[in-house]
Design a protein around this motif. Structure first.
Motif, PDB file in Angstrom:
ATOM      1  N   GLU A   1      -0.507   7.131  -8.556  1.00  0.00           N
ATOM      2  CA  GLU A   1      -0.706   8.625  -8.755  1.00  0.00           C
ATOM      3  C   GLU A   1       0.147   9.388  -7.701  1.00  0.00           C
ATOM      4  OE1 GLU A   1      -4.730   6.535  -9.513  1.00  0.00           O
ATOM      5  OE2 GLU A   1      -3.067   6.499  -7.861  1.00  0.00           O
ATOM      6  N   ALA A   2       0.446   8.839  -6.340  1.00  0.00           N
ATOM      7  CA  ALA A   2       1.197   9.548  -5.517  1.00  0.00           C
ATOM      8  C   ALA A   2       2.402  10.217  -5.858  1.00  0.00           C
ATOM      9  CB  ALA A   2       1.101   8.941  -4.056  1.00  0.00           C
ATOM     10  N   ASN A   3       3.175   9.472  -6.573  1.00  0.00           N
ATOM     11  CA  ASN A   3       4.371   9.959  -7.067  1.00  0.00           C
ATOM     12  C   ASN A   3       4.394  10.299  -8.819  1.00  0.00           C
ATOM     13  OD1 ASN A   3       4.344   7.355  -7.623  1.00  0.00           O
ATOM     14  ND2 ASN A   3       6.347   7.108  -7.352  1.00  0.00           N
ATOM     15  N   GLY A   4       3.352  10.755  -8.945  1.00  0.00           N
ATOM     16  CA  GLY A   4       3.380  11.310 -10.440  1.00  0.00           C
ATOM     17  C   GLY A   4       3.199  10.383 -11.577  1.00  0.00           C
ATOM     18  N   ARG A   5       2.800   9.025 -11.101  1.00  0.00           N
ATOM     19  CA  ARG A   5       2.805   8.180 -12.486  1.00  0.00           C
ATOM     20  C   ARG A   5       1.438   8.497 -13.162  1.00  0.00           C
ATOM     21  NH1 ARG A   5       6.551   4.131 -12.879  1.00  0.00           N
ATOM     22  NH2 ARG A   5       7.794   3.726 -11.095  1.00  0.00           N
ATOM     23  N   LYS A   6       1.390   8.284 -14.233  1.00  0.00           N
ATOM     24  CA  LYS A   6      -0.049   8.395 -15.149  1.00  0.00           C
ATOM     25  C   LYS A   6      -0.717   7.443 -15.256  1.00  0.00           C
ATOM     26  CE  LYS A   6       1.740  12.697 -17.726  1.00  0.00           C
ATOM     27  NZ  LYS A   6       2.041  12.957 -19.053  1.00  0.00           N
ATOM     28  N   ARG A   7      -0.171   5.846 -14.997  1.00  0.00           N
ATOM     29  CA  ARG A   7      -0.811   4.842 -15.042  1.00  0.00           C
ATOM     30  C   ARG A   7      -0.218   3.931 -14.123  1.00  0.00           C
ATOM     31  NH1 ARG A   7       1.834   2.455 -20.768  1.00  0.00           N
ATOM     32  NH2 ARG A   7       3.720   1.526 -19.538  1.00  0.00           N
ATOM     33  N   ASN A   8      -0.674   2.907 -13.900  1.00  0.00           N
ATOM     34  CA  ASN A   8      -0.280   1.535 -13.376  1.00  0.00           C
ATOM     35  C   ASN A   8       1.197   1.107 -13.884  1.00  0.00           C
ATOM     36  OD1 ASN A   8       0.077  -1.214 -12.170  1.00  0.00           O
ATOM     37  ND2 ASN A   8      -1.819  -0.973 -10.927  1.00  0.00           N
ATOM     38  N   PRO A   9       2.128   0.918 -13.197  1.00  0.00           N
ATOM     39  CA  PRO A   9       3.422   0.480 -13.463  1.00  0.00           C
ATOM     40  C   PRO A   9       3.052  -0.789 -14.510  1.00  0.00           C
ATOM     41  CG  PRO A   9       3.632   1.081 -11.159  1.00  0.00           C
ATOM     42  CD  PRO A   9       1.988   1.316 -11.597  1.00  0.00           C
ATOM     43  N   GLY A  10       1.895  -1.548 -14.223  1.00  0.00           N
ATOM     44  CA  GLY A  10       1.870  -2.673 -14.988  1.00  0.00           C
ATOM     45  C   GLY A  10       1.586  -2.658 -16.278  1.00  0.00           C
ATOM     46  N   GLY A  11       1.098  -1.543 -16.800  1.00  0.00           N
ATOM     47  CA  GLY A  11       0.943  -1.046 -18.039  1.00  0.00           C
ATOM     48  C   GLY A  11      -0.610  -0.301 -18.285  1.00  0.00           C
ATOM     49  N   ASN A  12      -0.984  -0.224 -19.569  1.00  0.00           N
ATOM     50  CA  ASN A  12      -2.260   0.546 -19.676  1.00  0.00           C
ATOM     51  C   ASN A  12      -3.256  -0.474 -19.375  1.00  0.00           C
ATOM     52  OD1 ASN A  12      -0.911   2.842 -20.949  1.00  0.00           O
ATOM     53  ND2 ASN A  12      -0.482   1.365 -22.724  1.00  0.00           N
TER      54      ASN A  12
ATOM     55  N   TRP B   1       0.718  -1.188  -0.088  1.00  0.00           N
ATOM     56  CA  TRP B   1      -0.026  -0.097  -0.054  1.00  0.00           C
ATOM     57  C   TRP B   1       0.796   1.239   0.037  1.00  0.00           C
ATOM     58  CZ3 TRP B   1      -4.694   0.728  -1.340  1.00  0.00           C
ATOM     59  CH2 TRP B   1      -5.681  -0.039  -1.405  1.00  0.00           C
ATOM     60  N   SER B   2       2.065   1.268  -0.968  1.00  0.00           N
ATOM     61  CA  SER B   2       2.912   2.349  -0.820  1.00  0.00           C
ATOM     62  C   SER B   2       2.860   2.779  -2.365  1.00  0.00           C
ATOM     63  CB  SER B   2       4.124   2.305   0.018  1.00  0.00           C
ATOM     64  OG  SER B   2       4.739   3.263   0.072  1.00  0.00           O
ATOM     65  N   ILE B   3       4.073   3.289  -2.807  1.00  0.00           N
ATOM     66  CA  ILE B   3       4.421   3.727  -3.872  1.00  0.00           C
ATOM     67  C   ILE B   3       5.555   3.051  -4.602  1.00  0.00           C
ATOM     68  CG2 ILE B   3       3.723   5.997  -3.565  1.00  0.00           C
ATOM     69  CD1 ILE B   3       6.774   6.922  -3.568  1.00  0.00           C
ATOM     70  N   LEU B   4       5.766   2.899  -5.760  1.00  0.00           N
ATOM     71  CA  LEU B   4       6.966   2.480  -6.726  1.00  0.00           C
ATOM     72  C   LEU B   4       7.693   3.699  -7.173  1.00  0.00           C
ATOM     73  CD1 LEU B   4       8.553   0.020  -7.557  1.00  0.00           C
ATOM     74  CD2 LEU B   4       7.033  -0.168  -9.418  1.00  0.00           C
ATOM     75  N   PRO B   5       8.794   4.073  -6.618  1.00  0.00           N
ATOM     76  CA  PRO B   5       9.415   5.306  -6.964  1.00  0.00           C
ATOM     77  C   PRO B   5       9.753   5.191  -8.524  1.00  0.00           C
ATOM     78  CG  PRO B   5      10.341   4.446  -5.048  1.00  0.00           C
ATOM     79  CD  PRO B   5       9.527   3.628  -5.440  1.00  0.00           C
ATOM     80  N   THR B   6       9.632   6.379  -9.052  1.00  0.00           N
ATOM     81  CA  THR B   6       9.818   6.197 -10.813  1.00  0.00           C
ATOM     82  C   THR B   6      11.328   6.287 -11.129  1.00  0.00           C
ATOM     83  OG1 THR B   6      10.255   8.786 -10.534  1.00  0.00           O
ATOM     84  CG2 THR B   6       7.779   7.914 -10.788  1.00  0.00           C
ATOM     85  N   GLN B   7      12.287   6.104 -10.236  1.00  0.00           N
ATOM     86  CA  GLN B   7      13.563   6.049 -10.745  1.00  0.00           C
ATOM     87  C   GLN B   7      13.958   4.814 -11.203  1.00  0.00           C
ATOM     88  OE1 GLN B   7      14.631   6.826  -6.496  1.00  0.00           O
ATOM     89  NE2 GLN B   7      16.520   5.735  -6.951  1.00  0.00           N
ATOM     90  N   TYR B   8      13.198   3.808 -10.868  1.00  0.00           N
ATOM     91  CA  TYR B   8      13.706   2.410 -11.293  1.00  0.00           C
ATOM     92  C   TYR B   8      12.942   1.961 -12.589  1.00  0.00           C
ATOM     93  CZ  TYR B   8      14.602   2.588  -6.501  1.00  0.00           C
ATOM     94  OH  TYR B   8      15.025   2.946  -5.244  1.00  0.00           O
ATOM     95  N   PRO B   9      13.626   1.417 -13.554  1.00  0.00           N
ATOM     96  CA  PRO B   9      12.986   0.985 -14.762  1.00  0.00           C
ATOM     97  C   PRO B   9      12.325  -0.171 -14.647  1.00  0.00           C
ATOM     98  CG  PRO B   9      15.636   0.627 -14.756  1.00  0.00           C
ATOM     99  CD  PRO B   9      15.183   1.381 -13.629  1.00  0.00           C
ATOM    100  N   LEU B  10      11.168  -0.118 -15.494  1.00  0.00           N
ATOM    101  CA  LEU B  10      10.309  -1.139 -15.444  1.00  0.00           C
ATOM    102  C   LEU B  10      10.543  -1.962 -16.867  1.00  0.00           C
ATOM    103  CD1 LEU B  10       7.216   0.749 -14.200  1.00  0.00           C
ATOM    104  CD2 LEU B  10       8.783  -0.573 -12.791  1.00  0.00           C
ATOM    105  N   TYR B  11      10.329  -3.367 -16.815  1.00  0.00           N
ATOM    106  CA  TYR B  11      10.112  -3.772 -18.248  1.00  0.00           C
ATOM    107  C   TYR B  11       9.068  -3.464 -19.127  1.00  0.00           C
ATOM    108  CZ  TYR B  11       6.576  -7.410 -17.522  1.00  0.00           C
ATOM    109  OH  TYR B  11       5.190  -8.026 -17.231  1.00  0.00           O
TER     110      TYR B  11
END
Length: 504
Positions: free
Chosen positions: A139-150, A105-115
């Protein structure tokens, strides 16, 4: 001078021709890049699949994928908790390298590349349905979508809307077999509770058998979802160029399961197939993690694997034409930080574990805390707030002073020592802690050293002396958990308060 200029123009022309040729080759090669379909269950232990040896649960579609590809018998999640397990899977990195990403229930920082992002940048259509990465707030750290994809409503919608000529990657993130279950649904669906296998760390009583049967029913629902996805893939005409991955994010929601570094929380099913390209009907016994899928997907797509990824590609194990023997790991290292918000002030229960073929060694960094969450709710075991039915947990709490149940209650819900060691070969249910046994002193010391060295190498603050406060102070984006409200039944049965405020 004229000759020199002429030479320079010829060199430029040659470079352009080479680059043009490379682009053409890349485009042609891109058309051949495989599609990737990931179908992930939610909270399913490895041994609860027919092909993995369970004679009661009915999983024909999982069995089929395993028969058409490679079945991994020693696959583990990076962390026995949904959000960090999925974060490790997406980044190919150990969870302690992901800051707040190691928590539920936290965030996934944007600095880490995702496959997923790397595939999309290279031309893949990338989609998902269900939880994907989470639970948490992208959304809390500025992502526009779920890291899993669209996000899509269904696999059918994705196949209809994606670009026809683009390779694709799609993640079906099922809710099953996550709790809650309808009590008795297993028996209603034809599963005989008398035939389920009760592990040694749970009481062998009717309530527990009913609970396991209900869980089995949920697994069978997942298996039907898998079958529907495979049929849709077949109808699309893209089956032959699609890699199918079936796995779970972590273990089942029983005491010593989810949120625990025991095998029942970390050992997951993993099956991978690709008709004509990967081995068929093969069994891989080497130690692997879900994190290994990220570099595997990138390598298959012809994309350089980022140096930050601590996982390694599984292609040497999968490829039927690869004659080189895959280097087997001697061990895998797993970890956990804060799972649910179930201790005063939101404290977690940090731990690390090293798993070999024979042994499991666990280091609990805060043995003074309650591993299963503060009593009387023991919220790191589901039902976490006792706010819906959970026959196994309810039975164990109600009978915690019964001599036959008390030792199992203590194993699941009591405090734990700083070190634990289990011999998997002779004790598969991990009931006997050998950490203080002089006969296992050298085994324990070797494993502790190997784990420490790996944690230092991968820059874990728990081993390097870095700042570990990030995990207890990380935001927790589910306010309802911070003030637990047990059900009326639980309040009456266990004489509970109506509210438990963990922020005080």
């Amino acid at each position: 001078m004229k000759n020199r200029n002429k030479f320079q123009w010829l060199l430029v022309l040659l470079v352009l021709l080479v680059l043009g040729g490379c682009k053409t080759a890349t485009k042609k090669e891109g058309a051949k890049r495989p599609n990737i379909l990931i179908i992930m269950s939610d909270n399913q232990s490895a041994n609860h699949v027919g092909i993995y040896g369970d004679a009661t649960v009915r999983t024909p579609n999982m069995d089929k994928v395993a028969g058409e590809g490679v079945r991994f018998t020693n696959a583990f999640c990076s962390s026995p908790s949904c959000t960090p397990s999925r974060a490790g899977y997406l980044t190919g990195q150990d969870i302690w390298r992901l800051k707040e990403g190691a928590n539920l229930w936290s965030i996934l920082p944007t600095q880490y590349p995702l496959y997923t992002d790397l595939l999309e940048t290279s031309g893949y259509a990338v989609g998902m349905q269900g939880k994907g990465w989470g639970p948490g707030s992208f959304e809390a750290n500025g992502r526009k979508r779920n890291p899993g994809g669209n996000a899509y409503e269904s696999f059918a919608q994705f196949l209809k809307q994606k670009k026809q000529d683009a390779p694709w990657s799609y993640w079906i993130s099922s809710h099953e077999p996550h709790r809650p279950y309808e009590v008795g649904i297993g028996a209603k669906s034809g599963i005989d509770p008398a035939k389920v296998k009760v592990p040694g760390y749970l009481p062998d009583v009717a309530d527990v058998r009913t609970d396991i049967a209900d869980y089995y029913h949920s697994i069978e629902v997942f298996d039907k979802e898998l079958g529907e996805a495979l049929e849709l893939l077949k109808q699309s005409g893209e089956l032959e160029n699609t890699i199918v991955v079936v796995c779970s994010d972590n273990g089942w929601q029983m005491p010593r399961g989810l949120a625990n570094l025991y095998d029942f929380g970390t050992h997951v099913p993993l099956m991978i197939s690709w008709p004509g390209k990967f081995k068929k009907g093969a069994v891989a016994d080497g130690l692997v993690t879900l994190n290994d899928l990220a570099p595997t997907f990138l390598e298959l797509a012809g994309i350089p694997v980022p140096a930050e990824m601590t996982a390694k590609s599984l292609l040497p194990v999968l490829d039927k034409d690869d004659t080189q023997a895959a280097a087997d790991r001697e061990f895998v290292v797993l970890g956990r930080e804060r799972h649910a918000f179930v201790r005063q002030h939101g404290m977690g229960y940090p731990g690390r574990a090293i798993r070999t073929r024979q042994y499991l060694y666990i280091r609990n960094y805060e043995p003074g805390r309650w591993a299963a969450g503060d009593p009387p709710l023991y919220g790191d075991i589901d039902p976490y707030m006792l706010n819906y039915p959970g026959p196994a947990k309810f039975y164990m709490i109600a009978n915690k002073d019964n001599p036959a149940v008390k030792p199992l209650f203590e194993l699941g819900m009591g405090k734990r020592p700083a070190e634990e060691l289990y011999d998997i070969g002779s004790d598969p249910d991990e009931l006997h802690n050998l950490a203080a046994d002089p006969a296992y002193k050298h085994v324990k010391e070797k494993l502790a050293t190997q784990m420490h060295n790996y944690l230092v190498q991968t820059k874990d603050p728990r081993a390097t002396g870095g700042d570990v406060s990030v995990w207890d102070k990380a935001p927790y984006f589910s306010d309802i958990d911070k003030r637990a409200h047990p059900s009326e039944e639980a309040i009456r049965q266990f004489r509970l308060d109506s509210v438990y405020d963990y922020l005080k």
